[in-house]
Each structure stands twice: as structure tokens, then as C-alpha cells.
Write a protein that holds these residues in place. Sequence first.
Motif, PDB file in Angstrom:
ATOM      1  N   LEU A 395      22.530  32.687 -48.069  1.00 21.02           N
ATOM      2  CA  LEU A 395      22.169  32.302 -49.430  1.00 21.02           C
ATOM      3  C   LEU A 395      21.928  30.802 -49.429  1.00 21.02           C
ATOM      4  N   ALA A 396      20.688  30.413 -49.625  1.00 21.06           N
ATOM      5  CA  ALA A 396      20.314  29.002 -49.552  1.00 21.06           C
ATOM      6  C   ALA A 396      21.030  28.193 -50.615  1.00 21.06           C
ATOM      7  N   SER A 397      21.164  26.905 -50.366  1.00 22.59           N
ATOM      8  CA  SER A 397      21.672  25.998 -51.393  1.00 22.59           C
ATOM      9  C   SER A 397      20.621  25.883 -52.481  1.00 22.59           C
ATOM     10  N   GLN A 398      20.956  26.356 -53.681  1.00 20.66           N
ATOM     11  CA  GLN A 398      19.994  26.460 -54.772  1.00 20.66           C
ATOM     12  C   GLN A 398      20.755  26.485 -56.089  1.00 20.66           C
ATOM     13  N   ASP A 399      20.026  26.435 -57.199  1.00 16.22           N
ATOM     14  CA  ASP A 399      20.731  26.510 -58.466  1.00 16.22           C
ATOM     15  C   ASP A 399      21.366  27.894 -58.595  1.00 16.22           C
ATOM     16  N   LYS A 400      22.456  27.961 -59.360  1.00 18.18           N
ATOM     17  CA  LYS A 400      23.297  29.154 -59.342  1.00 18.18           C
ATOM     18  C   LYS A 400      22.621  30.369 -59.953  1.00 18.18           C
ATOM     19  N   ALA A 401      21.723  30.179 -60.917  1.00 14.90           N
ATOM     20  CA  ALA A 401      21.008  31.329 -61.476  1.00 14.90           C
ATOM     21  C   ALA A 401      20.101  31.960 -60.427  1.00 14.90           C
ATOM     22  N   THR A 402      19.407  31.137 -59.647  1.00 18.71           N
ATOM     23  CA  THR A 402      18.547  31.669 -58.591  1.00 18.71           C
ATOM     24  C   THR A 402      19.375  32.343 -57.510  1.00 18.71           C
ATOM     25  N   MET A 403      20.533  31.753 -57.180  1.00 23.12           N
ATOM     26  CA  MET A 403      21.413  32.367 -56.188  1.00 23.12           C
ATOM     27  C   MET A 403      21.933  33.713 -56.684  1.00 23.12           C
ATOM     28  N   ALA A 404      22.286  33.786 -57.952  1.00 22.54           N
ATOM     29  CA  ALA A 404      22.746  35.062 -58.511  1.00 22.54           C
ATOM     30  C   ALA A 404      21.653  36.116 -58.384  1.00 22.54           C
ATOM     31  N   GLY A 405      20.407  35.725 -58.672  1.00 26.15           N
ATOM     32  CA  GLY A 405      19.308  36.664 -58.527  1.00 26.15           C
ATOM     33  C   GLY A 405      19.157  37.144 -57.099  1.00 26.15           C
ATOM     34  N   ALA A 406      19.347  36.247 -56.125  1.00 23.25           N
ATOM     35  CA  ALA A 406      19.239  36.635 -54.716  1.00 23.25           C
ATOM     36  C   ALA A 406      20.333  37.625 -54.334  1.00 23.25           C
ATOM     37  N   ILE A 407      21.532  37.442 -54.864  1.00 22.11           N
ATOM     38  CA  ILE A 407      22.633  38.371 -54.574  1.00 22.11           C
ATOM     39  C   ILE A 407      22.327  39.754 -55.145  1.00 22.11           C
ATOM     40  N   TRP A 408      21.863  39.808 -56.405  1.00 14.83           N
ATOM     41  CA  TRP A 408      21.546  41.101 -56.996  1.00 14.83           C
ATOM     42  C   TRP A 408      20.396  41.772 -56.261  1.00 14.83           C
ATOM     43  N   SER A 409      19.410  41.002 -55.812  1.00  9.90           N
ATOM     44  CA  SER A 409      18.291  41.586 -55.065  1.00  9.90           C
ATOM     45  C   SER A 409      18.774  42.223 -53.763  1.00  9.90           C
ATOM     46  N   ALA A 410      19.746  41.589 -53.122  1.00  7.19           N
ATOM     47  CA  ALA A 410      20.264  42.115 -51.861  1.00  7.19           C
ATOM     48  C   ALA A 410      21.054  43.402 -52.056  1.00  7.19           C
ATOM     49  N   LEU A 411      21.679  43.575 -53.222  1.00  6.30           N
ATOM     50  CA  LEU A 411      22.588  44.703 -53.430  1.00  6.30           C
ATOM     51  C   LEU A 411      22.032  45.804 -54.316  1.00  6.30           C
ATOM     52  N   ALA A 412      20.939  45.551 -55.043  1.00  8.27           N
ATOM     53  CA  ALA A 412      20.488  46.473 -56.093  1.00  8.27           C
ATOM     54  C   ALA A 412      20.314  47.901 -55.592  1.00  8.27           C
ATOM     55  N   GLY A 413      19.693  48.054 -54.441  1.00 11.91           N
ATOM     56  CA  GLY A 413      19.459  49.402 -53.936  1.00 11.91           C
ATOM     57  C   GLY A 413      20.740  50.156 -53.660  1.00 11.91           C
ATOM     58  N   GLU A 414      21.747  49.474 -53.125  1.00  8.65           N
ATOM     59  CA  GLU A 414      23.022  50.122 -52.805  1.00  8.65           C
ATOM     60  C   GLU A 414      23.808  50.495 -54.053  1.00  8.65           C
ATOM     61  N   LEU A 415      23.707  49.689 -55.090  1.00 11.31           N
ATOM     62  CA  LEU A 415      24.559  49.889 -56.260  1.00 11.31           C
ATOM     63  C   LEU A 415      24.267  51.205 -56.966  1.00 11.31           C
TER      64      LEU A 415
END
Length: 428
Positions: A395-415
Motif C-alpha cells: 500500500l503506497a504512501s498516499q492520502d488515507k482516503a485513497t489508501m482505504a479505496g485500495a484496501i477495499w479494492s483488494a478485498l471486495a471480491g473475497e468479502l
Amino acid sequence: MTKTEDPAPVDPVVGRRVLVAVCGSIAAVKLPQLVSSLVQHGAQVRCVLSPKAEQFVSPLALASLSRQPCNLEIHQWDPCQPRPLHVVLAEWAELVVVAPLSATTLARLAQGLADTLLSSTLLATQAPLLVAPAMNTAMWDAPAVRANWQTLCRWPRLLPMVPTRGLLACDSRGIGRLPDPELLLQGIRAALATGGVADLKGLRVLCSAGPTREFLDPVRCLTNPSSGRMGVAMALMACLRGAAVHLVHGPLSNVPASWLDPLDTCPVVSAAEMGVALAQRLPQVHGLVMAAAVADHAPGVTSAVKWPKEALPNPLPLQGTPDLAADLAARMRGDQWVLGFAAEHGLDRARALEKLRRKRFDWIVLNPVGLAGRGFGNQPNGGVLLWADGQEQGLASQDKATMAGAIWSALAGELHRFQRSGPRPTVT
């Protein structure tokens, strides 16, 4: 174990083609700020105004801020143009943002009326539509408006951002305000990150955020410098991607107030209060995000009145606070998931994985603290998302809203297909 280097930050807005459609509402005065913000974040922006919108916002201002000509009703049938303007705009856009959406344009869309440049463009485009109505509360509640809104919400490409509550231009208070530009920007980010798909729709998510405060007396407490921004960003991005979200948060700082507008929030102060609030809501959700920075210790003695400085216990006796994350994970069903956060010096994957297994998490985000520009109290964040089997995503150093989006993108299919066979395993 697959390891990833710290990737370059990717803001979903950068380089994307966003058409901003402005309808006739006093809330249109907020749109220059949104257009400016989009351009500053690297988006390509074009604007189209309804005839009434021109009375509320300057086309010259929007043209100057977007660096593109502002498209008005008089331009619809320009004999010098080889193709109809509404078709050109409709095909150009990757995302169309309709803000504010007026009751009049809502009615046009619901009935399929293509009698203006703006409505023709919205009906012709195949791009996702992020729509944000704004109007007087009584108008929003009118049966005809609600019927039109329900019709529009059945469009497969539509992403709704419902009006927020507050002081309206008519001097009354109620629902009808256009979401603030900062919140609209996050909605645009979410829409572009998913290609206009509400990929978390149908999920019920419980999030924790912020620090807790454990009071010694009315003016002294044990706490930490967490702002709560990361946890709120996780909750907000889940909401903007279609999930129903409950947020339990401690005292927040450096968090835009507008981020809380679409969320079902429960403010608390102490670890004990947070534990009770989370436990009450846990049975109704599909998953838990434990992003709160719960204080590890509380004073062993307390006073209902301020202690004189010379009377303060020295040394101050301490007692541990409950491990909320582990306690909640232990009582979760096999069809419920939990994502934890671990703040560690450096990227100590072994320690983060040990915490994941000990607390029975399904995934954990390893946040490095002690590095400049990351961690508690900073707007940027970064780290590594870890799975129990050793899989990971940087997870790149980035603003926290963008980082949150990256986390959800990584997990969405599994959830959506998450199901544990048998009870949550006991850690040995």
C-alpha cells in the motif's frame, strides 16, 4: 510468501475524464470548488450547464478552472460542429457527475426527456452517473420527486449520493443540502476506482476509528495521537461503494466533517464504551474493521474532580484495557470476517502476522509508525495488507482516503463470498 515493494501511489482521479453536469440550484455555487479540486488532483474536466444553472454559477469561472470551454445550451446545435455536442460529451466522459441534480432535471431523466443539452447528454452517455440531488426538504419529500428518484435509482449505471442534512438556502433546516465538495470528491474517487460499480453493495460493515481516552480526572487522560482519519476513511469508502456502514469512533481530529455525513455514527470516549457499542452492533453485520487506536492502559485510580498537581499519584498506577479486537473476533460467526490494523515500527511482517493469528483476524493492515509522513496524526499513510497465508499487497504512501479505496479494492471480491467452514479457529 510473496512480498511486494512499496508501490507508487495511484489516485483514481489522475488522468480520468470527468464531465460535471450542473443543474439549476443555489447549491451550484459549490461547483467551482469541486472543479478546481478535480483539476488539482489530475483529472480532465469538462462542464455542461443547464439553462437555469447559468443563473447561479459563472460559466467563465468553470471554464477558467477546468481549462476547457464551458458547454451551454446555446452551443447544442452549433452549425460549425460536425457532430451533435451532446453525443460528443456523452462519448468523451468516463464518469458524469450530476451536481446539484435539481427536481426539474430529475423529472426529465425519469421521463426520458431530451429537451436540453444537459439532459440529452445524460441520456446519451454510457458512462456511470454519480448524481447528487439538492433541493428544499419539502420538495425532496414530495411524492412526485420521490417517485422520480426511485425510477432513476433503478438505472444500472447510477451511483446516488443522497442529500445531507443542514441549513438550507430557504433558512430552514432539514435534508436537501448538496454534499460538500470534499465529500463529492471522495465519491468521484470511489466511482472511478470501481468503474462505476457499487462493488460492496449488499454488505453490512462495522468500523471503529480514532483514539480512546481513559480519564484520570476531568482534565487529564491517557490517550494517543491517532486522528481517526484512517478508520473514518475506511468507513466512508465502504459506504460510497455501496455498503451499509456503522461507525463507532473515539474523539476525532483532522477529519473533514463532511466525511461523517453519509455514515451511521456512534461517538464514544473510553475503550469500555467503544467495546459496548461495537458488541451491540456486531451480530447484524457481515464484517468488522478494527482501525481504532484503543488505549492500552487506563489509570488505576480516578477522581471525579480535578486532582491538585501536588496530590497526583506518583507513580501513577495503571491497569490494562480490554483487547477489543480479540474479544470481538472471538465471538464472531463463521460467516463474519474481521480486518485489523497493526501500527508497528518499520514493516515487521512477522509481528503483524503473529498479531493476525493471535487475534483471529482474517486480514491485517501493517502500518509503519516512526517514519516521516506516515502513521498517527498524518494525512498520508501506507503499509502492507497481509493475508493469513502470507499473501500480501503493498500500500503506497498516499492520502488515507485513497489508501482505504485500495484496501477495499483488494478485498471486495473475497468479502461477498466469505464463509469460514466451522467456528473461528482457536489460536494455540
